[in-house]
Design a protein around this motif. Sequence first.
Motif, PDB file in Angstrom:
ATOM      1  N   UNK A 250      75.517  -8.563 -64.198  1.00 57.16           N
ATOM      2  CA  UNK A 250      76.465  -7.732 -64.943  1.00 57.16           C
ATOM      3  C   UNK A 250      76.272  -6.280 -64.535  1.00 57.16           C
ATOM      4  N   UNK A 251      77.374  -5.554 -64.394  1.00 59.09           N
ATOM      5  CA  UNK A 251      77.332  -4.122 -64.063  1.00 59.09           C
ATOM      6  C   UNK A 251      77.916  -3.333 -65.233  1.00 59.09           C
ATOM      7  N   UNK A 252      77.104  -2.479 -65.818  1.00 59.76           N
ATOM      8  CA  UNK A 252      77.537  -1.606 -66.912  1.00 59.76           C
ATOM      9  C   UNK A 252      77.911  -0.250 -66.333  1.00 59.76           C
ATOM     10  N   UNK A 253      79.201   0.085 -66.377  1.00 55.91           N
ATOM     11  CA  UNK A 253      79.680   1.382 -65.898  1.00 55.91           C
ATOM     12  C   UNK A 253      79.854   2.308 -67.094  1.00 55.91           C
ATOM     13  N   UNK A 254      79.368   3.538 -66.978  1.00 59.19           N
ATOM     14  CA  UNK A 254      79.387   4.445 -68.114  1.00 59.19           C
ATOM     15  C   UNK A 254      80.741   5.087 -68.369  1.00 59.19           C
ATOM     16  N   UNK A 255      81.748   4.744 -67.570  1.00 59.27           N
ATOM     17  CA  UNK A 255      83.134   5.011 -67.969  1.00 59.27           C
ATOM     18  C   UNK A 255      84.056   4.011 -67.276  1.00 59.27           C
ATOM     19  N   UNK A 256      85.276   3.926 -67.753  1.00 55.95           N
ATOM     20  CA  UNK A 256      86.215   2.922 -67.253  1.00 55.95           C
ATOM     21  C   UNK A 256      86.692   3.219 -65.839  1.00 55.95           C
ATOM     22  N   UNK A 257      86.743   4.505 -65.464  1.00 55.00           N
ATOM     23  CA  UNK A 257      87.190   4.845 -64.109  1.00 55.00           C
ATOM     24  C   UNK A 257      86.243   4.265 -63.059  1.00 55.00           C
ATOM     25  N   UNK A 258      84.942   4.394 -63.309  1.00 57.25           N
ATOM     26  CA  UNK A 258      83.976   3.823 -62.368  1.00 57.25           C
ATOM     27  C   UNK A 258      84.050   2.304 -62.382  1.00 57.25           C
ATOM     28  N   UNK A 259      84.329   1.723 -63.547  1.00 60.39           N
ATOM     29  CA  UNK A 259      84.508   0.271 -63.612  1.00 60.39           C
ATOM     30  C   UNK A 259      85.685  -0.163 -62.747  1.00 60.39           C
ATOM     31  N   UNK A 260      86.721   0.670 -62.699  1.00 61.66           N
ATOM     32  CA  UNK A 260      87.858   0.371 -61.824  1.00 61.66           C
ATOM     33  C   UNK A 260      87.442   0.307 -60.370  1.00 61.66           C
ATOM     34  N   UNK A 261      86.546   1.195 -59.961  1.00 59.58           N
ATOM     35  CA  UNK A 261      86.024   1.156 -58.602  1.00 59.58           C
ATOM     36  C   UNK A 261      85.199  -0.088 -58.349  1.00 59.58           C
ATOM     37  N   UNK A 262      84.424  -0.510 -59.352  1.00 60.86           N
ATOM     38  CA  UNK A 262      83.640  -1.748 -59.234  1.00 60.86           C
ATOM     39  C   UNK A 262      84.572  -2.947 -59.058  1.00 60.86           C
ATOM     40  N   UNK A 263      85.625  -3.007 -59.847  1.00 64.73           N
ATOM     41  CA  UNK A 263      86.607  -4.093 -59.723  1.00 64.73           C
ATOM     42  C   UNK A 263      87.152  -4.161 -58.293  1.00 64.73           C
ATOM     43  N   UNK A 264      87.505  -2.993 -57.746  1.00 65.15           N
ATOM     44  CA  UNK A 264      88.117  -2.960 -56.418  1.00 65.15           C
ATOM     45  C   UNK A 264      87.183  -3.513 -55.349  1.00 65.15           C
ATOM     46  N   UNK A 265      85.918  -3.102 -55.397  1.00 69.98           N
ATOM     47  CA  UNK A 265      84.963  -3.571 -54.386  1.00 69.98           C
ATOM     48  C   UNK A 265      84.660  -5.059 -54.554  1.00 69.98           C
ATOM     49  N   UNK A 266      84.532  -5.510 -55.796  1.00 73.63           N
ATOM     50  CA  UNK A 266      84.271  -6.935 -56.023  1.00 73.63           C
ATOM     51  C   UNK A 266      85.426  -7.788 -55.503  1.00 73.63           C
TER      52      UNK A 266
END
Length: 348
Positions: A250-266
């Motif tokens: 699991x990856x905990x991103x401290x804001x949603x924008x960075x989570x969006x970047x995680x989604x893209x790479x995954x």
Amino acid sequence: MVTIRDIAQACGVSIATVSNVLNGKKNVSEEMRNRVMDKVREMNYTPKSIAKTLKTKKTRTLGIIVEDITIFSVPDLVDGITECCEVNGYRVTLINLRLYKKFDDTYYHQTMYQTQLQEVLKTLLADQVEAVVYISAHERPLQCLPPDFPVPLVMCYAYSMTPGIPSVLVDEKGPTEQLLQYALDMGHKRIGVVTGKIDSAHMQERLLAYQDVLFQNGILFDPSLVCKGDWERESGYQSVDYLLQKEVTLIFCMNDLMAGGVYARLEELGLKVGEDISVLGYDNRLMSRYVNPPLTTVELPLHDLGYRAGEVALEAIRLGAEQVSQQTYVSGKVVLRQSVHRVENDFK
């Protein structure tokens, strides 16, 4: 507080001369007028007549100063204060300093905007507001408001370092702990983190909550699972490969924008969020409900925070600023969606 006598002594002229300048009398030379007014601005002088009027006349007006109206958190904060004022029969006067537009984030730890702020405070006094709420772009310690201001001041979304000026703040720790406890309850033990900027109070509180939850569940904190981000999408994207090598589930991103970047790479790697790996965000930005799958995150209580700041300001008008709580916290809530899957055999 600076008096007209102080201005006269500083200029080496009589009180009558200073009074003539302040009252717009014509029997004063232009050179003398400029000299006195320069000193008035330098010494931050507020005419007693304004302060006296403010103590005796109820205008039912609240002043709001925002560092920058374009920052994503600010509109909801302003809306909360405005609703509070509407409910209580007050109107608002809003001033936008436009600091982020002018200086980007370089102003956060500097004082270059202090002169502008003092002029704005004078303008609000002239408008006869009964109190002023200062809205920061993000939480940080601030000592930019004067301790001897004639009307109550309230700091919203920042820590007031000036005695007598109350702060209304977000409870970062509680909701972050709830979010991460949910991840642990879903079986995740190796939780990677993408932080915000290292000097951010938000980041520090969220990281502390992460460490505390691990401790409460008997899991040793592993600093190698923490990647330094900067709140931007790209830093989430760039952290994915490293964290996958660390075998996080699991990856905990401290804001949603960075989570969006995680989604893209995954997605590029052919991994499905909520099935192959789980992702958490923070802020509950609009995009969090439209990514696939929708993102589990924490909703910042921005509107409620603004509303509470309005209530504190109105309490300070009635009771005096020293009689209200000097620090008030408002909690957000965890928003559960489909980005977290249950893990039966997690890494140890």
